[in-house]
Design a protein around this motif. Sequence first.
Motif, mmCIF file in Angstrom:
data_model
loop_
_atom_site.group_PDB
_atom_site.id
_atom_site.type_symbol
_atom_site.label_atom_id
_atom_site.label_comp_id
_atom_site.label_asym_id
_atom_site.label_seq_id
_atom_site.Cartn_x
_atom_site.Cartn_y
_atom_site.Cartn_z
ATOM 1 N N ILE A 68 0.845 -1.182 0.000
ATOM 2 C CA ILE A 68 0.000 0.000 0.000
ATOM 3 C C ILE A 68 0.887 1.241 0.000
ATOM 4 N N SER A 69 0.473 2.248 -0.757
ATOM 5 C CA SER A 69 1.217 3.501 -0.803
ATOM 6 C C SER A 69 0.232 4.628 -1.064
ATOM 7 N N ARG A 70 0.696 5.858 -0.875
ATOM 8 C CA ARG A 70 -0.182 6.997 -1.103
ATOM 9 C C ARG A 70 0.597 8.151 -1.698
ATOM 10 N N ASP A 71 -0.110 8.941 -2.462
ATOM 11 C CA ASP A 71 0.406 10.163 -3.057
ATOM 12 C C ASP A 71 -0.467 11.285 -2.545
ATOM 13 N N ASN A 72 -0.021 11.967 -1.507
ATOM 14 C CA ASN A 72 -0.860 13.001 -0.897
ATOM 15 C C ASN A 72 -1.079 14.181 -1.843
ATOM 16 N N ALA A 73 -0.088 14.485 -2.650
ATOM 17 C CA ALA A 73 -0.247 15.595 -3.596
ATOM 18 C C ALA A 73 -1.306 15.268 -4.642
ATOM 19 N N GLY A 74 -1.389 13.978 -4.995
ATOM 20 C CA GLY A 74 -2.355 13.550 -5.992
ATOM 21 C C GLY A 74 -3.652 13.010 -5.422
ATOM 22 N N ASN A 75 -3.770 13.050 -4.081
ATOM 23 C CA ASN A 75 -4.987 12.575 -3.408
ATOM 24 C C ASN A 75 -5.346 11.156 -3.824
ATOM 25 N N THR A 76 -4.336 10.288 -3.869
ATOM 26 C CA THR A 76 -4.571 8.924 -4.325
ATOM 27 C C THR A 76 -3.843 7.928 -3.425
ATOM 28 N N VAL A 77 -4.497 6.815 -3.177
ATOM 29 C CA VAL A 77 -3.859 5.698 -2.478
ATOM 30 C C VAL A 77 -3.843 4.505 -3.427
ATOM 31 N N TYR A 78 -2.780 3.731 -3.349
ATOM 32 C CA TYR A 78 -2.585 2.614 -4.258
ATOM 33 C C TYR A 78 -2.466 1.301 -3.487
ATOM 34 N N LEU A 79 -2.808 0.221 -4.187
ATOM 35 C CA LEU A 79 -2.549 -1.116 -3.662
ATOM 36 C C LEU A 79 -1.906 -1.921 -4.783
ATOM 37 N N GLN A 80 -0.616 -2.138 -4.673
ATOM 38 C CA GLN A 80 0.100 -2.966 -5.633
ATOM 39 C C GLN A 80 -0.013 -4.413 -5.189
ATOM 40 N N MET A 81 -0.569 -5.248 -6.056
ATOM 41 C CA MET A 81 -0.819 -6.646 -5.715
ATOM 42 C C MET A 81 0.007 -7.540 -6.632
ATOM 43 N N ASN A 82 0.919 -8.272 -6.062
ATOM 44 C CA ASN A 82 1.788 -9.183 -6.811
ATOM 45 C C ASN A 82 1.512 -10.628 -6.397
ATOM 46 N N SER A 83 1.979 -11.558 -7.210
ATOM 47 C CA SER A 83 1.820 -12.987 -6.913
ATOM 48 C C SER A 83 0.379 -13.309 -6.540
ATOM 49 N N LEU A 84 -0.532 -12.834 -7.344
ATOM 50 C CA LEU A 84 -1.958 -13.002 -7.035
ATOM 51 C C LEU A 84 -2.367 -14.468 -7.061
ATOM 52 N N LYS A 85 -3.306 -14.798 -6.181
ATOM 53 C CA LYS A 85 -3.826 -16.153 -6.047
ATOM 54 C C LYS A 85 -5.332 -16.133 -6.295
ATOM 55 N N PRO A 86 -5.899 -17.266 -6.681
ATOM 56 C CA PRO A 86 -7.362 -17.300 -6.879
ATOM 57 C C PRO A 86 -8.129 -16.854 -5.631
ATOM 58 N N GLU A 87 -7.599 -17.117 -4.459
ATOM 59 C CA GLU A 87 -8.290 -16.717 -3.230
ATOM 60 C C GLU A 87 -8.238 -15.210 -2.988
ATOM 61 N N ASP A 88 -7.510 -14.465 -3.807
ATOM 62 C CA ASP A 88 -7.533 -13.010 -3.733
ATOM 63 C C ASP A 88 -8.731 -12.426 -4.482
ATOM 64 N N THR A 89 -9.472 -13.269 -5.184
ATOM 65 C CA THR A 89 -10.650 -12.810 -5.916
ATOM 66 C C THR A 89 -11.664 -12.206 -4.961
ATOM 67 N N ALA A 90 -12.063 -10.957 -5.229
ATOM 68 C CA ALA A 90 -12.977 -10.244 -4.343
ATOM 69 C C ALA A 90 -13.276 -8.880 -4.943
ATOM 70 N N VAL A 91 -14.245 -8.208 -4.351
ATOM 71 C CA VAL A 91 -14.426 -6.780 -4.594
ATOM 72 C C VAL A 91 -13.557 -6.044 -3.574
ATOM 73 N N TYR A 92 -12.728 -5.159 -4.076
ATOM 74 C CA TYR A 92 -11.801 -4.410 -3.225
ATOM 75 C C TYR A 92 -12.341 -2.999 -3.013
ATOM 76 N N TYR A 93 -12.345 -2.591 -1.738
ATOM 77 C CA TYR A 93 -12.850 -1.293 -1.350
ATOM 78 C C TYR A 93 -11.750 -0.470 -0.692
ATOM 79 N N CYS A 94 -11.717 0.814 -0.973
ATOM 80 C CA CYS A 94 -10.849 1.679 -0.187
ATOM 81 C C CYS A 94 -11.714 2.460 0.796
ATOM 82 N N ALA A 95 -11.087 2.889 1.876
ATOM 83 C CA ALA A 95 -11.791 3.564 2.947
ATOM 84 C C ALA A 95 -10.882 4.612 3.579
ATOM 85 N N ALA A 96 -11.506 5.633 4.159
ATOM 86 C CA ALA A 96 -10.766 6.706 4.820
ATOM 87 C C ALA A 96 -11.275 6.870 6.243
#
Length: 120
Positions: A68-96
């Motif tokens: 997880i990372s964030r760019d405060n100047a760009g008002n954006t948060v990121y989630l870099q997901m590597n080595s994905l597995k079938p069990e990672d299948t889901a709806v992903y939500y961000c929250a503040a």
Amino acid sequence: QVQLVESGGGLVQAGGSLRLSCAASGRTFGDYAMGWFRQAPGKEREFVAAISWSGTLYADSVKARFTISRDNAGNTVYLQMNSLKPEDTAVYYCAAGPYRNSRESAYSYWGQGTQVTVSS
């Protein structure tokens, strides 16, 4: 008020990567801790990762694979997901929310979610 819009979801093969983005608008983005949660079909929503000025927090199931990372100047948060597995299948939500936390109740604002599907 904070409005959150996720993007970057899609279909990927097992072992692949995706980067999710969450664009925020409204009040000062830098004041908030940001979190990512996910909900798989038939399961409850679960914590994935969170970030604040004091650091990051990860669920054990994604540690060393997701970043997880964030760019405060760009008002954006990121989630870099590597080595994905079938069990990672889901709806992903961000929250503040005011504090970096793994509990849903700690977050005041939520996005609509983005679907991630990992095929085997």
